[in-house]
Design a protein around this motif. Structure first.
Motif, mmCIF file in Angstrom:
data_model
loop_
_atom_site.group_PDB
_atom_site.id
_atom_site.type_symbol
_atom_site.label_atom_id
_atom_site.label_comp_id
_atom_site.label_asym_id
_atom_site.label_seq_id
_atom_site.Cartn_x
_atom_site.Cartn_y
_atom_site.Cartn_z
ATOM 1 N N ALA A 41 -15.767 -3.987 -7.778
ATOM 2 C CA ALA A 41 -17.221 -3.977 -7.953
ATOM 3 C C ALA A 41 -17.610 -4.774 -9.194
ATOM 4 O O ALA A 41 -18.588 -5.539 -9.178
ATOM 5 C CB ALA A 41 -17.730 -2.540 -8.053
ATOM 6 N N PHE A 42 -16.834 -4.623 -10.271
ATOM 7 C CA PHE A 42 -17.096 -5.392 -11.489
ATOM 8 C C PHE A 42 -16.912 -6.889 -11.230
ATOM 9 O O PHE A 42 -17.690 -7.714 -11.713
ATOM 10 C CB PHE A 42 -16.166 -4.913 -12.611
ATOM 11 N N MET A 43 -15.895 -7.221 -10.438
ATOM 12 C CA MET A 43 -15.659 -8.612 -10.075
ATOM 13 C C MET A 43 -16.856 -9.162 -9.292
ATOM 14 O O MET A 43 -17.247 -10.318 -9.472
ATOM 15 C CB MET A 43 -14.380 -8.686 -9.238
ATOM 16 N N GLY A 44 -17.429 -8.326 -8.426
ATOM 17 C CA GLY A 44 -18.628 -8.734 -7.695
ATOM 18 C C GLY A 44 -19.812 -8.960 -8.608
ATOM 19 O O GLY A 44 -20.577 -9.913 -8.427
ATOM 20 N N LEU A 45 -19.971 -8.097 -9.621
ATOM 21 C CA LEU A 45 -21.057 -8.290 -10.587
ATOM 22 C C LEU A 45 -20.883 -9.586 -11.369
ATOM 23 O O LEU A 45 -21.862 -10.306 -11.622
ATOM 24 C CB LEU A 45 -21.120 -7.101 -11.551
ATOM 25 N N VAL A 46 -19.653 -9.885 -11.747
ATOM 26 C CA VAL A 46 -19.386 -11.139 -12.468
ATOM 27 C C VAL A 46 -19.768 -12.324 -11.592
ATOM 28 O O VAL A 46 -20.389 -13.280 -12.059
ATOM 29 C CB VAL A 46 -17.903 -11.220 -12.907
ATOM 30 N N GLU A 50 -22.597 -14.636 -13.152
ATOM 31 C CA GLU A 50 -22.013 -15.825 -13.781
ATOM 32 C C GLU A 50 -21.368 -16.679 -12.692
ATOM 33 O O GLU A 50 -20.189 -16.546 -12.393
ATOM 34 C CB GLU A 50 -20.977 -15.417 -14.829
ATOM 35 N N ASN A 51 -22.163 -17.559 -12.095
ATOM 36 C CA ASN A 51 -21.707 -18.340 -10.949
ATOM 37 C C ASN A 51 -20.516 -19.244 -11.242
ATOM 38 O O ASN A 51 -19.700 -19.495 -10.375
ATOM 39 C CB ASN A 51 -22.849 -19.195 -10.407
ATOM 40 N N GLU A 52 -20.409 -19.772 -12.448
ATOM 41 C CA GLU A 52 -19.348 -20.723 -12.743
ATOM 42 C C GLU A 52 -18.044 -20.071 -13.184
ATOM 43 O O GLU A 52 -17.094 -20.761 -13.523
ATOM 44 C CB GLU A 52 -19.800 -21.715 -13.829
ATOM 45 N N PHE A 53 -17.973 -18.745 -13.195
ATOM 46 C CA PHE A 53 -16.738 -18.083 -13.624
ATOM 47 C C PHE A 53 -15.605 -18.323 -12.631
ATOM 48 O O PHE A 53 -14.481 -18.587 -13.012
ATOM 49 C CB PHE A 53 -16.968 -16.578 -13.817
ATOM 50 N N TYR A 54 -15.899 -18.244 -11.348
ATOM 51 C CA TYR A 54 -14.897 -18.472 -10.307
ATOM 52 C C TYR A 54 -15.032 -19.898 -9.801
ATOM 53 O O TYR A 54 -16.097 -20.327 -9.397
ATOM 54 C CB TYR A 54 -15.078 -17.499 -9.139
ATOM 55 N N GLY A 70 -19.748 -12.328 -4.557
ATOM 56 C CA GLY A 70 -20.247 -11.190 -5.318
ATOM 57 C C GLY A 70 -20.801 -10.111 -4.407
ATOM 58 O O GLY A 70 -20.542 -8.918 -4.602
ATOM 59 N N TRP A 71 -21.542 -10.521 -3.383
ATOM 60 C CA TRP A 71 -22.102 -9.547 -2.446
ATOM 61 C C TRP A 71 -21.051 -8.982 -1.501
ATOM 62 O O TRP A 71 -21.258 -7.946 -0.890
ATOM 63 C CB TRP A 71 -23.267 -10.150 -1.672
ATOM 64 N N ILE A 72 -19.932 -9.642 -1.371
ATOM 65 C CA ILE A 72 -18.821 -9.087 -0.586
ATOM 66 C C ILE A 72 -18.069 -8.046 -1.416
ATOM 67 O O ILE A 72 -17.765 -6.947 -0.949
ATOM 68 C CB ILE A 72 -17.871 -10.207 -0.115
ATOM 69 N N HIS A 73 -17.773 -8.376 -2.671
ATOM 70 C CA HIS A 73 -16.939 -7.515 -3.513
ATOM 71 C C HIS A 73 -17.683 -6.306 -4.092
ATOM 72 O O HIS A 73 -17.090 -5.242 -4.244
ATOM 73 C CB HIS A 73 -16.303 -8.319 -4.650
#
Length: 143
Positions: A41-46, A50-54, A70-73
């Motif tokens: 869930a935290f990974m989804g929030l990131v 923050e679009n450029e993180f991944y 993000g909406w999947i995780h």
């Protein structure tokens, strides 16, 4: 003719003891579901904030936008956390939902490998353990 016995009793009418190892595996699987679901869930929030993180590799079959991931995780992780609490409470429906969500999480993280390989492979390993524990030893903790 086979002899009918009550649940929790052996063929001689003796009470069958629950294996402490099996109970430990299920409780550990529930805890791992809560932790992995929270991180997911935290990974989804990131990914949402923050679009450029991944950053994805080029020419990958499952190429989604970071916001889509993000909406999947995010909801997937929250559902896994809820199922983890249900598994720890010994609910049969929690076991079933936990197995289904672990399979879906495994598939989603397989598709997410190009974005964050180490984390995705770690979650895949945790999901495989959770599926095994819930399938093999889930009845030992049912309420």
């Amino acid at each position: 003719m086979a002899e009918q016995t009550a649940p929790g009793y052996g063929s001689a009418g003796q009470v069958q003891e629950k294996s402490s190892w099996a109970v430990g595996f299920i409780l550990f699987a529930g805890i791992m579901m809560i932790v992995a679901g929270g991180f997911q869930a935290f990974m989804g929030l990131v990914a949402l904030f923050e679009n450029e993180f991944y950053v994805a590799t080029r020419n990958y079959l499952f190429q989604f936008d970071a916001t889509a991931w993000g909406w999947i995780h995010l909801p997937g992780g929250l559902l896994v956390v809820g199922a983890g609490f249900a598994v720890m409470a010994g609910k049969t429906w929690g076991r079933v939902i936990g197995i289904i969500l672990a399979v879906l999480s495994l598939l989603a993280n397989f598709a997410f490998i190009p974005y964050y390989p180490f984390w995705s492979l770690t979650i895949i390993a945790v999901d495989i353990f959770v599926i095994w524990a819930l399938v093999a030893h889930g009845r030992d903790v049912t309420a």
